[in-house]
Scaffold this motif. Structure first.
Motif, short mmCIF file in Angstrom:
data_model
loop_
_atom_site.label_atom_id
_atom_site.label_comp_id
_atom_site.label_asym_id
_atom_site.label_seq_id
_atom_site.Cartn_x
_atom_site.Cartn_y
_atom_site.Cartn_z
N ILE A 171 -44.28 54.94 45.76
CA ILE A 171 -44.66 55.63 46.99
C ILE A 171 -44.53 54.69 48.19
O ILE A 171 -44.05 55.07 49.26
N ALA A 172 -44.94 53.43 48.02
CA ALA A 172 -44.83 52.47 49.13
C ALA A 172 -43.38 52.24 49.50
O ALA A 172 -43.02 52.20 50.69
N LEU A 209 -40.98 54.27 49.07
CA LEU A 209 -40.49 55.51 49.65
C LEU A 209 -40.76 55.58 51.15
O LEU A 209 -39.91 56.01 51.94
N GLN A 210 -41.94 55.14 51.57
CA GLN A 210 -42.29 55.20 52.98
C GLN A 210 -41.44 54.24 53.82
O GLN A 210 -41.19 54.49 55.00
N GLU A 211 -40.98 53.15 53.20
CA GLU A 211 -40.19 52.16 53.95
C GLU A 211 -38.73 52.57 54.08
O GLU A 211 -38.14 52.48 55.15
N PRO A 254 -36.74 55.76 52.72
CA PRO A 254 -36.67 56.99 51.93
C PRO A 254 -35.26 57.49 51.64
O PRO A 254 -35.06 58.21 50.67
N ARG A 296 -36.94 62.82 51.05
CA ARG A 296 -37.19 62.94 52.49
C ARG A 296 -38.47 63.74 52.75
O ARG A 296 -39.26 63.39 53.63
N LYS A 339 -45.80 62.35 53.71
CA LYS A 339 -46.67 61.25 53.27
C LYS A 339 -47.43 61.62 51.99
O LYS A 339 -48.66 61.54 51.91
N TRP A 340 -46.67 62.04 50.98
CA TRP A 340 -47.29 62.30 49.68
C TRP A 340 -47.93 61.02 49.16
O TRP A 340 -47.49 59.91 49.45
N LYS A 341 -48.95 61.18 48.36
CA LYS A 341 -49.67 60.04 47.78
C LYS A 341 -49.67 60.16 46.26
O LYS A 341 -49.46 61.25 45.71
N ALA A 348 -41.51 61.57 51.93
CA ALA A 348 -41.76 60.56 52.97
C ALA A 348 -42.29 61.21 54.24
O ALA A 348 -43.23 60.71 54.86
N ARG A 349 -41.69 62.32 54.61
CA ARG A 349 -42.08 63.01 55.86
C ARG A 349 -43.52 63.50 55.79
O ARG A 349 -44.27 63.40 56.76
#
Length: 559
Positions: free
Chosen positions: A540-541, A543-545, A547, A38, A44-46, A41-42
């Motif tokens: 990562i992608a 995760l953003q969709e 999480p 969480r 926006k780690w890359k 995602a919150r």
């Protein structure tokens, strides 16, 4: 029903802090893996593209660099060929298929040269504070080869095999907090991304999982050439990381009472908040039902060889099925979650009750997720030197009453805890049978409580706490634990930790559930295997969709 009562129904320490309850816990929204994802995602780690330097068999090195808003961390992985006869999950192992370090920053070539000489040696290596977490893992050889060969031939792995195992690699240790010379917790304690418990360790395991998935696809490409295909997204998400855990984890719950008290209190407070909801919405009930039905599929894909555990799983399936059937028929959902909790706690097995309590939290992130801020240890709890012995005695009887009855005789001492000289790992011995009882940990708190009561009663009524400690310094640890329980009532396991009824697996399962582990598979009464991050986002992608919607993951049926 009293409209005010459900909000106050937090369970008592006597109900929760037992082997029966602790040994039946499941992951929740507050489990540390979910806190990490969480946060990722919150904020926006890359992640940089992985740097893989692997040969056709998958041996070599890899670097995975992840970037938070403030800084970067790198998982450095080493993969090597080892003889089958030297591959073991036991702590006596000296070589592993893969070894890892979570590095503070991005290593240059000089640092890579240094790490390559140290990390594969694990505890025999030499480390610096730039190394935050140290880990190692072995392949599940049959499963790894099955997946690699299927992908190489242009096919996806068989779901039946995935249901049985669920991972390709199994960690045998994940070390943090200064172990073997790596960074102490104090080095990272003030970093926002690591405020929640064990976040550096959870990040390490998540990145190990990514490396494992990339590794099997890399090997498949070299085996199959143009015919090879990558893992399907749903299969990639389902594959977790295995973990083999033994007694080394158990003393943590005993040695850190204030921290454990915070974890349990947050969990029980979350449950109490949800039980206090008067009118759940249709959407919230729908979320619960969806998660409960997913939990049934999860239970059906939880294979164990232990007959006792297998019976527990079958019982839980029956209980959750009955609860779903009842819920679909209700017409008045007033205080629904309290009704469900009361029924589960009164009628279900411990596993069925704890799974139910986990499930009722799922629709309520906005209500309970703030509790993660209370789960880390901050300032300690000092002893109040001005308290009277009569006050101390009163609190002792109230808190350790379970240990002060006549049934706790010296014959109830059977075990002792100690650290092995060879591996510096906790062990459990039997009094009169095993050597090392002269170096035993002072985990006999049930007996210490009796000694403290006798010591208080032996002093004059006007004596103070200082006099007690002066005459009985050996009881200072218990007095400190008693003080902690003033503000953290869930800080003490209310069981005889050296008695014949000791259940080490209950301690392991409790801690692993707080991590977020799934599919507990006991191999004996002292160690078990679990799966980590199964069903979680695997990039990562991804995760953003999605999480956070991955509790009780299952793979489903063949299509």
């Amino acid at each position: 029903m009293d409209s005010a009562s459900p909000a106050l129904k937090r369970r008592t320490p006597d109900e929760v802090m037992t082997f029966r309850t602790l040994g039946a816990m499941f992951p929740t929204r507050l489990s540390f893996m979910r806190l990490l994802l969480r946060c990722m995602a919150r904020e926006k780690w890359k992640m940089d593209p992985p740097r893989l330097s692997l040969d056709a068999q998958g041996y070599g090195t890899a670097i995975y660099t992840i970037r938070t808003p403030q800084r970067a961390y790198s998982l450095v992985a080493f993969s090597q060929e080892i003889p089958d006869e030297r591959r073991t999950d036991r702590v006596i192992a000296e070589v592993w298929d893969t070894t890892y370090v979570l590095y503070d920053g991005i290593p240059d070539q000089a640092e890579m040269d240094r790490l390559s000489n140290c990390v594969p040696l694990q505890e025999a290596g030499r480390f610096t504070p730039r190394e935050l977490v140290l880990s190692r893992a072995n392949k599940s050889l049959r499963m790894f080869d099955h997946v690699a060969n299927k992908l190489a031939s242009g096919q996806q792995p068989a779901l039946a095999d995935l249901r049985r195992v669920g991972y390709l690699m199994r960690t045998t240790a994940v070390y943090g907090n200064g172990k073997f010379g790596i960074a102490d917790r104090s080095r990272i304690a003030d970093r926002a991304e690591f405020q929640a418990p064990f976040q550096a360790e959870m990040l390490t395991v998540w990145l190990i999982r990514l490396f494992t998935l990339d590794l099997v696809e890399h090997v498949a490409r070299h085996r199959g050439g143009a015919s090879a295909v990558p893992l399907a997204i749903r299969i990639r998400r389902f594959i977790g990381i295995g973990n083999a855990t033994g007694l080394g984890m158990a003393p943590f719950l005993i040695n850190h009472p204030e921290l454990i008290g915070r974890w349990i209190e947050a969990r029980e407070t979350a449950i109490a908040r949800v039980r206090g909801i008067a009118k759940p919405t249709r959407t919230e009930i729908g979320t619960f039902l969806r998660c409960a039905e997913r939990a049934l599929s999860y239970l059906g894909e939880w294979p164990v060889e232990d007959s006792g555990y297998a019976f527990r799983i079958r019982t839980t399936i029956h209980e959750i099925e009955g609860m779903i059937t009842w819920l679909r028929s209700i017409t008045d959902p007033t205080y629904l979650w309290d009704q469900i909790a009361c029924h589960a706690l009164a009628k279900f097995s411990p596993d069925g009750a704890e799974m139910t309590l986990s499930l009722i939290l799922e629709p309520y992130g906005d209500l309970i997720d703030d509790l993660e801020e209370s789960m880390s240890l901050h300032d300690g709890t000092p002893i109040r030197a001005d308290q009277t012995l009569s006050d101390l005695r009163r609190r002792l009887v109230a808190t350790y009453g379970w240990a002060l009855g006549p049934d706790l005789s010296q014959e109830r001492r059977r075990h002792f805890w100690y650290v092995s000289a060879a591996k510096q790992e906790p062990r459990l011995g039997e009094i009169g049978e095993d050597e090392g009882d002269d170096k035993a940990f002072a985990f006999d708190y049930a007996f210490q409580a009796r000694s403290l009561l006798a010591a208080i009663d032996s002093l004059p009524p006007d004596a103070d706490l200082g006099s007690l400690i002066l005459h009985h310094p050996e009881l200072l640890d218990l007095i400190e634990r008693l003080e902690i329980q003033q503000s953290k009532p869930f800080a003490e396991i209310r069981e005889n930790l050296v008695g014949p009824d000791l259940v080490p697996l209950a301690l392991l399962r409790c801690k692993l559930a707080f991590f977020g582990a799934a599919k507990f598979d006991p191999l004996s009464d002292k160690w078990l295997r679990v799966t980590l991050f199964q069903g979680a986002p695997s990039s990562i992608a991804d995760l953003q969709e999605t999480p956070d919607d991955w509790i009780f993951a299952h793979i489903g049926q063949e299509h």
